[in-house]
Enzyme design. Structure first.
Site, mmCIF file in Angstrom:
data_model
loop_
_atom_site.group_PDB
_atom_site.id
_atom_site.type_symbol
_atom_site.label_atom_id
_atom_site.label_comp_id
_atom_site.label_asym_id
_atom_site.label_seq_id
_atom_site.Cartn_x
_atom_site.Cartn_y
_atom_site.Cartn_z
ATOM 1 N N LYS A 39 0.804 -1.163 -0.141
ATOM 2 C CA LYS A 39 -0.140 -0.006 0.073
ATOM 3 C C LYS A 39 0.846 1.199 -0.120
ATOM 4 O O LYS A 39 1.766 1.353 1.051
ATOM 5 C CB LYS A 39 -0.998 -0.014 1.210
ATOM 6 C CG LYS A 39 -1.746 1.196 1.254
ATOM 7 C CD LYS A 39 -2.858 1.058 2.517
ATOM 8 C CE LYS A 39 -3.519 2.242 2.636
ATOM 9 N NZ LYS A 39 -4.536 2.111 3.759
ATOM 10 N N ARG A 90 -10.816 9.948 1.565
ATOM 11 C CA ARG A 90 -10.945 10.724 2.911
ATOM 12 C C ARG A 90 -12.169 11.486 3.095
ATOM 13 O O ARG A 90 -12.524 11.556 4.288
ATOM 14 C CB ARG A 90 -9.790 11.472 2.995
ATOM 15 C CG ARG A 90 -8.298 10.475 3.086
ATOM 16 C CD ARG A 90 -6.925 11.097 3.090
ATOM 17 N NE ARG A 90 -6.015 10.138 3.267
ATOM 18 C CZ ARG A 90 -4.811 10.309 2.803
ATOM 19 N NH1 ARG A 90 -4.313 11.505 2.520
ATOM 20 N NH2 ARG A 90 -3.978 9.333 2.807
ATOM 21 N N ARG A 145 1.106 10.117 6.055
ATOM 22 C CA ARG A 145 1.177 8.690 6.402
ATOM 23 C C ARG A 145 2.359 7.851 5.742
ATOM 24 O O ARG A 145 2.632 6.815 5.719
ATOM 25 C CB ARG A 145 0.036 7.888 6.063
ATOM 26 C CG ARG A 145 -1.139 8.364 6.762
ATOM 27 C CD ARG A 145 -2.428 7.844 6.360
ATOM 28 N NE ARG A 145 -3.723 8.088 7.306
ATOM 29 C CZ ARG A 145 -5.021 8.399 6.806
ATOM 30 N NH1 ARG A 145 -5.102 8.286 5.482
ATOM 31 N NH2 ARG A 145 -5.878 8.941 7.514
ATOM 32 N N GLU A 158 7.745 -6.671 1.226
ATOM 33 C CA GLU A 158 6.708 -6.598 2.285
ATOM 34 C C GLU A 158 5.668 -7.732 1.988
ATOM 35 O O GLU A 158 5.203 -8.290 2.805
ATOM 36 C CB GLU A 158 5.836 -5.141 1.889
ATOM 37 C CG GLU A 158 6.549 -4.101 2.458
ATOM 38 C CD GLU A 158 6.262 -3.589 3.963
ATOM 39 O OE1 GLU A 158 5.647 -4.630 4.449
ATOM 40 O OE2 GLU A 158 6.416 -2.595 4.516
ATOM 41 N N LYS A 174 -2.262 -1.521 -3.759
ATOM 42 C CA LYS A 174 -3.137 -0.413 -3.736
ATOM 43 C C LYS A 174 -1.984 1.077 -3.765
ATOM 44 O O LYS A 174 -1.166 0.933 -3.005
ATOM 45 C CB LYS A 174 -3.910 -0.324 -2.259
ATOM 46 C CG LYS A 174 -4.719 0.934 -2.092
ATOM 47 C CD LYS A 174 -5.432 0.878 -0.820
ATOM 48 C CE LYS A 174 -6.500 2.143 -0.794
ATOM 49 N NZ LYS A 174 -7.086 2.069 0.626
#
Length: 340
Positions: free
Chosen positions: A212, A222, A234, A250, A265
């Site tokens: 992500k 959002r 983030r 990951e 994503k």
């Protein structure tokens, strides 16, 4: 490439013997030899549920998508199911927010209520997934418990893991079929798998948002989820858009920790990542055709600049062609109608 019996393969024929257009003249032949198909069964519809009754509030930046109360959510899922859509992922907008996102853990939380209502209304005819994160539930909009790291507020990775596992168990207890953690916390899959197994949910699969990215394409979401961070960004937990090898790392970690499926994503700007994940790991791969990708198509179509149907089907087909087995998309209803 050498053939084990015949030696070197013959060179490919060229024009005029080779005429690839022969397979394009007849539309039925084109359909017959098409390599990638798109079907409603490939699509997962994201839905936003909030407290109240009779709520169906359109999201201004995502035309045709709504914040729904549980009663209208039941109807929305029924209508989508009639179109051939069977997969849904739920995002909750809680009645209250606090520093730790405590409402996400309660058996009467908004997603838990929605799961029970949908299961009662639709039984096993629908596949119910839940997004597992805290950005919608915290008053600061970040994805977990905060800590001070040298004067900088950031998410405390290890302190967030127990409450993340607790949230997932609560959703499984309420009727979730698939758990989809999206917060990009290190060790999240292991913590969730352990929590689910210890609670007796060994058969609930985990769809991990393993790759992500910290993307600019999340803006409309959002608004929909009422979850913008109140400060900062983030970037300390979502991935740098310039990194591809890191995504492979990951994914490998999450699979080793017990993930059953992998999410990439966003989708459209990361088709290379989808392809690499599929080729390297050969596991079910989901791709999230995110809100900004959706909104751009809708906005351009509203201006008459593009053919919405043609462009949408082309985009989703490209995501499937890259290697995704399933696509989370806000286009799902329209696509299901067009493909009927």
């Amino acid at each position: 490439m050498n053939h084990p019996i015949c030696g070197d393969a013959s060179p490919a024929p060229t024009f005029p013997v080779a005429r690839p257009r022969r397979l394009r003249y007849n539309p039925l032949v084109r359909e017959l030899v098409r390599e990638t198909e798109l079907s409603p069964r490939d699509l997962i519809l994201p839905l936003f549920v909030r407290p109240g009754k009779g709520v169906r509030q359109e999201i201004s930046s995502m035309p045709g998508n709504f914040q729904l109360s549980t009663d209208t959510l039941v109807d929305e899922v029924g209508a989508a199911r009639d179109l051939g859509i069977k997969g849904f992922i739920l995002f909750g907008i809680p009645e209250y927010k606090d520093a730790t996102g405590s409402s996400a853990l309660k058996d009467e939380g908004i997603v838990q209520q929605a799961l029970r209502a949908l299961r009662k209304a639709h039984g096993s005819d629908v596949l119910l997934m839940t997004d597992e994160c805290f950005c919608e539930y915290t008053d600061h909009g970040h994805c977990g418990i905060l800590c001070d790291r040298g004067g900088i507020l950031d998410v405390d990775n290890d302190a967030t893991l127990p409450i993340l596992a607790e949230q997932c168990v609560s959703h499984a207890r309420a009727g979730a079929d698939v758990i989809a953690p999206s917060g990009m916390m290190d060790g999240m899959v292991r913590a969730i798998r352990t929590g689910l197994d210890d609670a007796g949910y060994k058969d609930i699969p985990i769809l991990s948002y393993a790759a992500k990215y910290a993307s600019g394409f999340y803006g409309p979401f959002r608004e929909a989820a009422e979850s913008p961070p109140s400060f900062g960004d983030r970037n300390t937990y979502q991935m740098d858009p310039g990194n591809a090898d890191e995504a492979m790392k990951e994914v490998a970690i999450d699979l080793a920790e017990g993930a059953d499926m992998i999410m990439v994503k966003p989708a459209l700007s990361y088709l290379d990542i989808i392809r690499r994940v599929k080729e390297k790991f050969r596991v079910p791969v989901a791709a999230y055709n995110v809100s900004g990708e959706f909104a751009m198509v809708k906005a351009a179509a509203a201006k008459g600049w593009i053919d919405e149907r043609r462009v949408t089907l082309e985009i989703l087909t490209s995501i499937r062609r890259a290697g995704s087995d399933m696509i989370l998309t806000y286009h799902a209803r329209d696509v299901a109608k067009w493909l009927k």
